[in-house]
Design an enzyme around this catalytic site. Structure first.
Site, short mmCIF file in Angstrom:
data_model
loop_
_atom_site.label_atom_id
_atom_site.label_comp_id
_atom_site.label_asym_id
_atom_site.label_seq_id
_atom_site.Cartn_x
_atom_site.Cartn_y
_atom_site.Cartn_z
N LYS A 42 8.86 -2.12 -3.51
CA LYS A 42 8.90 -3.58 -3.55
C LYS A 42 9.56 -4.08 -4.83
O LYS A 42 9.50 -3.42 -5.86
CB LYS A 42 7.48 -4.13 -3.45
CG LYS A 42 6.92 -3.83 -2.08
CD LYS A 42 5.44 -4.06 -1.99
CE LYS A 42 5.02 -3.56 -0.62
NZ LYS A 42 3.60 -3.41 -0.48
N ARG A 93 -0.42 -2.26 12.13
CA ARG A 93 -1.22 -3.46 12.40
C ARG A 93 -0.72 -4.20 13.62
O ARG A 93 -1.49 -4.76 14.38
CB ARG A 93 -1.16 -4.41 11.20
CG ARG A 93 -1.92 -3.93 10.00
CD ARG A 93 -1.53 -4.70 8.77
NE ARG A 93 -0.11 -4.51 8.49
CZ ARG A 93 0.56 -5.13 7.55
NH1 ARG A 93 -0.04 -6.03 6.81
NH2 ARG A 93 1.84 -4.86 7.34
N1 COA Z 1 -4.61 -3.22 6.43
C1 COA Z 1 -4.16 -4.16 5.57
N2 COA Z 1 -2.90 -4.20 5.10
C2 COA Z 1 -2.09 -3.23 5.50
C3 COA Z 1 -2.47 -2.23 6.39
C4 COA Z 1 -3.82 -2.24 6.87
N3 COA Z 1 -4.27 -1.33 7.71
N4 COA Z 1 -1.43 -1.41 6.61
C5 COA Z 1 -0.42 -1.90 5.87
N5 COA Z 1 -0.82 -2.99 5.22
C6 COA Z 1 0.00 -3.86 4.35
C7 COA Z 1 -0.18 -3.62 2.91
O1 COA Z 1 -1.26 -4.38 2.44
C8 COA Z 1 1.14 -4.08 2.36
O2 COA Z 1 1.09 -5.47 2.22
P1 COA Z 1 1.97 -6.29 1.16
O3 COA Z 1 3.40 -5.99 1.48
O4 COA Z 1 1.57 -7.67 1.44
O5 COA Z 1 1.57 -5.83 -0.22
C9 COA Z 1 2.11 -3.72 3.46
O6 COA Z 1 1.34 -3.61 4.63
C10 COA Z 1 2.77 -2.40 3.32
O7 COA Z 1 2.07 -1.67 2.36
P2 COA Z 1 1.68 -0.16 2.33
O8 COA Z 1 1.08 0.31 3.58
O9 COA Z 1 0.91 0.02 1.07
O10 COA Z 1 3.03 0.50 2.26
P3 COA Z 1 4.05 0.24 1.19
O11 COA Z 1 5.23 -0.30 1.91
O12 COA Z 1 3.54 -0.51 0.05
O13 COA Z 1 4.22 1.74 0.70
C11 COA Z 1 5.30 3.81 0.51
C12 COA Z 1 5.29 2.41 1.11
C13 COA Z 1 4.78 3.84 -0.91
C14 COA Z 1 4.50 4.72 1.37
C15 COA Z 1 6.80 4.18 0.55
O14 COA Z 1 7.51 3.18 -0.15
C16 COA Z 1 7.06 5.52 -0.05
O15 COA Z 1 6.84 6.51 0.58
N6 COA Z 1 7.57 5.51 -1.28
C17 COA Z 1 7.91 6.73 -1.99
C18 COA Z 1 9.42 6.86 -2.10
C19 COA Z 1 9.99 7.53 -0.88
O16 COA Z 1 9.63 8.61 -0.50
N7 COA Z 1 10.97 6.87 -0.26
C20 COA Z 1 11.62 7.45 0.89
C21 COA Z 1 11.04 6.93 2.16
S1 COA Z 1 11.59 5.27 2.34
#
Ligand code: COA
Length: 162
Positions: A42, A93
């Site tokens: 992000k 979700r």
């Molecule tokens: N309940 C509530 N909220 C949920 C949810 C649930 N069951 N499932 C997902 N969400 C929400 C989160 O709160 C978050 O909300 P926000 O955007 O308002 O903060 C959003 O959905 C997504 O968050 P999250 O599930 O934490 O995923 P993310 O997108 O933040 O994380 C990673 C993604 C870290 C897993 C991913 O970026 C990653 O693997 N990074 C490492 C780098 C990498 O390997 N990159 C290559 C692949 S792209």
């Protein structure tokens, strides 16, 4: 064969929706590692720093004996290899999550063909919930206590009143 899974995310903060997914995943695999991303994709930097997010998640999930919370940075597939996890768990979700999640699952499978992504349908009660919604309500003084564990409410109060 022992199966270790990783449930990755930014968890800024972990919500009851995430806890629901983690709890259900912990029953499906021998070990579950909650991977808290140190450098999320992000644009904005997280409200809670990495140490705080790891500490809160560890306290909230301490009653699940096969769950460990670990920070990670770099590629998820590299961290999964380091901890010998064969499965990535992600919560879905709503249909709106599907396109992004399938894309990421495809990228991760391309980078590491032996790793499988498993999707868990999030609880119907919280399909609208996200960490940014919780952060916004907390900053604006609303009641978000239904959406998070009391550990998170305490940490918000501490940080917002500092
Ligand atoms: N309940 C509530 N909220 C949920 C949810 C649930 N069951 N499932 C997902 N969400 C929400 C989160 O709160 C978050 O909300 P926000 O955007 O308002 O903060 C959003 O959905 C997504 O968050 P999250 O599930 O934490 O995923 P993310 O997108 O933040 O994380 C990673 C993604 C870290 C897993 C991913 O970026 C990653 O693997 N990074 C490492 C780098 C990498 O390997 N990159 C290559 C692949 S792209």
């Amino acid at each position: 064969m022992q199966v270790t899974a990783i449930y990755p995310g930014t968890f800024d903060p972990m919500t009851v929706g995430h806890i629901d997914v983690a709890t259900r995943a912990s029953k499906m695999f021998d070990d579950l590692i909650i991977g808290v991303a140190g450098d999320p994709s992000k644009k904005k930097s997280p409200f809670f720093d990495l140490e705080e997010r790891v500490d809160m998640a560890s306290r909230m999930l301490s009653d699940l004996p096969n769950v460990q919370v670990r920070p990670f940075s770099g590629l998820l597939v590299d961290f999964a290899a380091e901890i010998e996890a064969g499965v990535i768990v992600r919560g879905l979700r709503a249909i709106s999550d599907f396109e992004y999640e399938v894309q990421i699952a495809g990228v991760n499978r391309h980078l590491s063909p032996t790793i499988e992504t498993v999707f868990i349908a999030a609880s119907q009660d919280f399909t609208f919930l996200s960490s940014s919604i919780v952060r916004e309500i907390a900053k604006l003084g609303g009641d978000y206590s239904d959406f998070v564990h009391p550990v998170v409410t305490q940490e918000f109060e501490r940080k917002l009143n500092a």
